[in-house]
Design a protein around this motif. Structure first.
Motif, PDB file in Angstrom:
ATOM      1  N   VAL A  97       0.855  -1.186   0.000  1.00 58.35           N
ATOM      2  CA  VAL A  97       0.000   0.000   0.000  1.00 58.35           C
ATOM      3  C   VAL A  97       0.890   1.236   0.000  1.00 58.35           C
ATOM      4  CG1 VAL A  97      -1.751   1.306   1.256  1.00 58.35           C
ATOM      5  CG2 VAL A  97      -1.823  -1.207   1.260  1.00 58.35           C
ATOM      6  N   ALA A  98       0.640   2.137  -0.929  1.00 54.54           N
ATOM      7  CA  ALA A  98       1.389   3.394  -0.991  1.00 54.54           C
ATOM      8  C   ALA A  98       0.655   4.456  -0.191  1.00 54.54           C
ATOM      9  CB  ALA A  98       1.555   3.834  -2.435  1.00 54.54           C
ATOM     10  N   GLY A  99       1.394   5.124   0.676  1.00 52.38           N
ATOM     11  CA  GLY A  99       0.804   6.180   1.487  1.00 52.38           C
ATOM     12  C   GLY A  99       1.439   7.513   1.175  1.00 52.38           C
ATOM     13  N   ASN A 100       1.218   8.005  -0.034  1.00 55.06           N
ATOM     14  CA  ASN A 100       1.797   9.289  -0.422  1.00 55.06           C
ATOM     15  C   ASN A 100       1.253  10.399   0.468  1.00 55.06           C
ATOM     16  OD1 ASN A 100       3.099   7.972  -2.527  1.00 55.06           O
ATOM     17  ND2 ASN A 100       1.433   8.354  -3.964  1.00 55.06           N
ATOM     18  N   THR A 112       3.833  -2.970   3.745  1.00 52.76           N
ATOM     19  CA  THR A 112       3.848  -4.298   3.131  1.00 52.76           C
ATOM     20  C   THR A 112       3.067  -5.254   4.019  1.00 52.76           C
ATOM     21  OG1 THR A 112       6.013  -3.906   2.127  1.00 52.76           O
ATOM     22  CG2 THR A 112       5.294  -6.199   2.321  1.00 52.76           C
ATOM     23  N   ARG A 113       2.171  -5.993   3.428  1.00 50.98           N
ATOM     24  CA  ARG A 113       1.348  -6.934   4.185  1.00 50.98           C
ATOM     25  C   ARG A 113       2.188  -8.146   4.597  1.00 50.98           C
ATOM     26  NH1 ARG A 113      -3.017  -9.355   0.546  1.00 50.98           N
ATOM     27  NH2 ARG A 113      -1.435 -10.977   0.303  1.00 50.98           N
ATOM     28  N   VAL A 114       2.121  -8.483   5.884  1.00 48.49           N
ATOM     29  CA  VAL A 114       2.882  -9.628   6.376  1.00 48.49           C
ATOM     30  C   VAL A 114       1.992 -10.741   6.892  1.00 48.49           C
ATOM     31  CG1 VAL A 114       4.926  -8.265   6.940  1.00 48.49           C
ATOM     32  CG2 VAL A 114       3.132  -8.559   8.674  1.00 48.49           C
ATOM     33  N   ASP A 149       5.803  -1.243   8.127  1.00 49.37           N
ATOM     34  CA  ASP A 149       6.214  -0.099   7.318  1.00 49.37           C
ATOM     35  C   ASP A 149       7.532  -0.402   6.604  1.00 49.37           C
ATOM     36  OD1 ASP A 149       7.891   0.039   9.595  1.00 49.37           O
ATOM     37  OD2 ASP A 149       8.155   2.189   9.292  1.00 49.37           O
ATOM     38  N   ALA A 150       7.971   0.520   5.756  1.00 49.40           N
ATOM     39  CA  ALA A 150       9.151   0.286   4.922  1.00 49.40           C
ATOM     40  C   ALA A 150      10.409   0.078   5.744  1.00 49.40           C
ATOM     41  CB  ALA A 150       9.330   1.445   3.948  1.00 49.40           C
ATOM     42  N   THR A 151      10.477   0.672   6.932  1.00 49.60           N
ATOM     43  CA  THR A 151      11.666   0.531   7.782  1.00 49.60           C
ATOM     44  C   THR A 151      11.563  -0.673   8.715  1.00 49.60           C
ATOM     45  OG1 THR A 151      10.780   1.929   9.557  1.00 49.60           O
ATOM     46  CG2 THR A 151      11.932   3.040   7.748  1.00 49.60           C
ATOM     47  N   GLN A 152      10.427  -1.345   8.680  1.00 51.70           N
ATOM     48  CA  GLN A 152      10.133  -2.473   9.566  1.00 51.70           C
ATOM     49  C   GLN A 152      10.244  -2.073  11.039  1.00 51.70           C
ATOM     50  OE1 GLN A 152      12.061  -6.177   8.603  1.00 51.70           O
ATOM     51  NE2 GLN A 152      11.300  -6.157   6.510  1.00 51.70           N
ATOM     52  N   SER A 153       9.911  -0.817  11.304  1.00 49.59           N
ATOM     53  CA  SER A 153       9.924  -0.305  12.676  1.00 49.59           C
ATOM     54  C   SER A 153       8.541  -0.355  13.316  1.00 49.59           C
ATOM     55  CB  SER A 153      10.432   1.146  12.697  1.00 49.59           C
ATOM     56  OG  SER A 153      11.736   1.242  12.167  1.00 49.59           O
ATOM     57  N   ASN A 154       7.512  -0.253  12.491  1.00 46.73           N
ATOM     58  CA  ASN A 154       6.146  -0.183  12.992  1.00 46.73           C
ATOM     59  C   ASN A 154       5.273  -1.262  12.357  1.00 46.73           C
ATOM     60  OD1 ASN A 154       6.929   2.273  14.290  1.00 46.73           O
ATOM     61  ND2 ASN A 154       6.533   3.379  12.381  1.00 46.73           N
TER      62      ASN A 154
END
Length: 285
Positions: A97-100, A112-114, A149-154
């Motif tokens: 999912v893009a969250g511009n 990214t769905r996990v 999220d993209a950083t895999q932080s959240n």
């Protein structure tokens, strides 16, 4: 009639008018002949036309946004309630999912769905008090997915609760959430969905940091999302996404953008839901 119009035999020459004839008023000033409305009557007529236009626009607007009253709105409401078994999961919960502009300060986000939870009932998805609040609309089906999220932080779990309620029932629930501020109460937070072997493995009740709940009134659906850190840390008391997204907010939840995570992902899943609601198929004879 025009100059080159055919002349009917016996009808004589065509009569052509070059303009509106003039008459004269009591001061010998030329004026057009015909009926002139007094200013007050003309103003009233204009207001009447404008009022009809506004009413017509309001009615058209109600159809467009799905308010009750039109057959198309009812069809859309009904169609939305059956999406859970008619639409593939990838269209309701896309793999990415893009969250511009969805992050703090308008920064871009991506998720990214996990994990995708099995479609189930609502027994273990909500705390007891939230389950009680949602009980009047019933639980038809519950769909959930968890993203990183993209950083895999959240990590964020987003859900679609398909209810058994009609339009009136959804409006009543929506009004209650608004008037009683139920979307801000920390004892009414949805539960996350964790999956072993993913970044969400340790995402439990104690890790809930921020959340949002949206009661749709043009579809029998409640959209929600709950976010937290991916390192399994305890979040303490969760913050509503709206509060964590305020300009100048200094809490750890706000600084980490967890309010934006929940709200941004929930909004985009809701948009995906709406895109999948089309006109009802024509019935074959």
């Amino acid at each position: 009639m025009s100059w080159n119009a055919p002349v009917t035999p016996g009808a004589g020459r065509p009569v052509v008018s070059f303009g509106q004839p003039e008459g004269y008023d009591e001061r010998a000033r030329p004026r057009p002949l015909g009926v002139r409305l007094p200013p007050r009557i003309a103003l009233a007529a204009a207001c009447g036309v404008l009022g009809l236009g506004l009413i017509g626009g309001a009615v058209t607007g109600s159809w467009l946004v799905g308010e009750p009253g039109g057959g198309a709105a009812r069809d859309t409401f009904t169609a939305a309630g059956s999406l859970w078994h008619n639409i593939p999961v990838d269209r309701l919960f896309p793999p990415t999912v893009a969250g511009n502009g969805a992050g703090p300060g308008g920064a871009d986000r991506s998720w990214t769905r996990v994990a995708v939870a099995p479609d189930t009932g609502c027994a273990n998805a909500f705390d007891p008090l939230l389950r009680k609040v949602l009980a009047p609309v019933g639980c038809g089906r519950l769909l959930r997915a968890t993203y990183v999220d993209a950083t895999q932080s959240n990590v964020t779990t987003v859900g679609l609760l398909f209810t058994k309620a009609d339009a009136a029932g959804m409006r009543a629930l929506g009004d209650r959430f608004t008037t009683e501020g139920l979307d801000r109460r920390t004892d009414l937070v949805p539960r996350p969905y964790a999956a072993e072997g993913t970044a969400s493995a340790g995402f439990g009740d104690d890790q809930r940091a921020s959340w949002t709940v949206s009661v749709l009134t043009d579809a029998p659906v409640v959209v929600f999302a709950v976010s937290g850190w991916a390192d399994d840390r305890r979040a303490g008391e969760p913050e509503p996404a709206r509060q964590a997204m305020r300009s100048g907010a200094t809490s750890a939840v706000a600084q980490a953008g967890l309010g934006h995570e929940a709200k941004g992902l929930a909004d985009r899943v809701e948009r995906a839901l709406r895109k999948n609601v089309g006109p009802a198929p024509e019935k074959t004879p």
